[in-house]
Design an enzyme around this catalytic site. Structure first.
Site, short mmCIF file in Angstrom:
data_model
loop_
_atom_site.label_atom_id
_atom_site.label_comp_id
_atom_site.label_asym_id
_atom_site.label_seq_id
_atom_site.Cartn_x
_atom_site.Cartn_y
_atom_site.Cartn_z
N ARG A 53 3.93 0.29 -11.13
CA ARG A 53 3.99 1.75 -11.21
C ARG A 53 5.41 2.22 -11.57
O ARG A 53 5.59 3.14 -12.37
CB ARG A 53 3.56 2.36 -9.88
CG ARG A 53 2.06 2.22 -9.60
CD ARG A 53 1.72 2.55 -8.17
NE ARG A 53 0.28 2.57 -7.97
CZ ARG A 53 -0.33 2.39 -6.80
NH1 ARG A 53 0.41 2.16 -5.70
NH2 ARG A 53 -1.65 2.43 -6.70
N ARG A 57 -1.38 3.00 5.82
CA ARG A 57 -1.95 1.66 5.72
C ARG A 57 -1.84 0.91 7.04
O ARG A 57 -2.69 0.09 7.39
CB ARG A 57 -1.24 0.87 4.61
CG ARG A 57 -1.45 1.43 3.20
CD ARG A 57 -0.65 0.63 2.19
NE ARG A 57 -0.82 1.12 0.83
CZ ARG A 57 -0.03 2.03 0.26
NH1 ARG A 57 0.97 2.54 0.95
NH2 ARG A 57 -0.24 2.41 -0.98
N ASP A 62 3.31 -1.65 -6.83
CA ASP A 62 4.37 -0.64 -6.77
C ASP A 62 5.38 -0.87 -7.90
O ASP A 62 5.86 0.09 -8.52
CB ASP A 62 5.10 -0.71 -5.42
CG ASP A 62 4.15 -0.60 -4.25
OD1 ASP A 62 3.89 0.52 -3.81
OD2 ASP A 62 3.67 -1.65 -3.78
N HIS A 66 4.81 -2.86 1.48
CA HIS A 66 3.90 -2.15 0.59
C HIS A 66 3.41 -0.93 1.37
O HIS A 66 2.37 -0.97 2.02
CB HIS A 66 2.73 -3.04 0.17
CG HIS A 66 1.67 -2.29 -0.62
ND1 HIS A 66 1.97 -1.60 -1.76
CD2 HIS A 66 0.34 -2.12 -0.41
CE1 HIS A 66 0.86 -1.04 -2.23
NE2 HIS A 66 -0.13 -1.34 -1.43
#
Length: 316
Positions: free
Chosen positions: A152, A89, A149, A177
């Site tokens: 999840r 990212r 996250d 993140h």
């Protein structure tokens, strides 16, 4: 619901999923999509509008004209380049920072009171850059950070705990993140039971310390597994974005792990990382600080180092 408006920048997969989540959840009275691709944004707007009788009372608009965002209470930034295979990212930080430099001043012209929610990655880096560009107070420039996250992680823990309701899973992922994120195991519990002590009916402990690193790795890699199979992640982040918007517009003062530029909390300053925060009508209204282990402190420092390096690169 009082008058409320959510503007969404970017009519790609994430932007339209966010719009759908906001519309179907009745989060705001009006949803406005903005994208430079006039034909695409008009098609997306019409697709939503044709289903408006099935939504909670609300309206939807879409345009390539920035005016469509006028008087937005919240502006959710989803436009940006995606990492290519083999990239992280952080590798698209410079490109997406340039997009923010072009868009944010224009948005502020039409929505000067808006709270910005950044979804575009790398969201932590861009939170720092966006606050600098906008000059807004930090509580009004936030990102979804590790909220997805965390979702999840809770789904995974609930599943491995034998189907315990996710509402009874109390656990957060904090930090970047990205590749240096980590679950805050020292504070995690299932109901009142510390997660490491939770025992299944057969006597096994599925979350003992030796299993935690594997679970954390699975959470970190979950998004990439989806990207490899379908090209993008969009549904869950759309729901997460709508959740932040709802908490803000309805002044819920709920605790969510979001990214904000820290000002001494957790021993860090000038860097945006996700930590537990109180979310209400002003945006992030309080940053919570918690006792953590030395190992967790070191992991948080690694996240901060990664973000600082990426921010420095973008500023060059």
């Amino acid at each position: 619901m009082t008058r409320s408006k959510i503007g969404i920048v970017g009519a790609g997969a994430v932007g339209t999923s966010t719009a759908f989540a906001c519309l179907s959840g009745g989060v705001a009275r009006e949803i406005a999509l903005y994208d430079l691709n006039a034909e695409k944004v008009r098609a997306e707007y019409l697709d939503f509008a044709h289903g408006s009788m099935f939504f909670e009372p609300s309206s939807v608009r879409g345009s390539h004209d920035i005016e469509v965002l006028r008087d937005s209470d919240i502006v959710i930034m989803t436009a940006g380049a995606k990492p290519k295979p083999g990239q992280s990212r952080l590798d698209v930080a410079t490109t997406n920072a340039e997009i923010l430099r072009a868009v944010i001043p224009a948005v502020l012209e039409v929505a000067p009171e808006a709270i910005f929610i950044l979804v575009t990655n790398p969201c932590d880096v861009l939170t720092v850059i966006a606050q600098e560009i906008s000059g807004l107070p930090r509580e009004r420039v936030i990102s979804a950070g590790t909220l997805l996250d965390t979702a999840r992680l809770r789904w995974l823990l609930a599943h491995r705990a034998g189907g315990i309701a996710e509402s009874s899973i109390h656990a957060h992922v904090i930090g970047e993140h990205g590749d240096t994120s980590f679950p805050l195991w020292s504070q995690a519990s299932i109901g009142p039971v510390p997660v490491s002590e939770f025992t299944l009916p057969d006597g096994t402990k599925p979350f003992a310390e030796h299993a935690q690193s594997a679970i954390a790795q699975e959470v970190r890699e979950a998004g990439w597994a989806i990207v490899q199979a379908k090209g993008t992640t969009n549904s869950a982040i759309g729901l997460a974005s709508a959740r932040i918007a709802r908490a803000t517009l309805r002044d819920e003062r709920v605790i969510l792990p979001l990214s904000i530029v820290l000002e001494g909390e957790w021993g860090l300053s000038g860097v945006a990382l996700s930590v537990p925060t109180v979310v209400g009508r002003a945006g992030i209204e309080q940053v919570l600080d918690l006792p953590i282990t030395d190992a967790e402190r070191a992991a948080l420092e690694r996240s901060a180092t990664a973000i600082r390096a990426a921010v420095a690169k973008v500023r060059q």
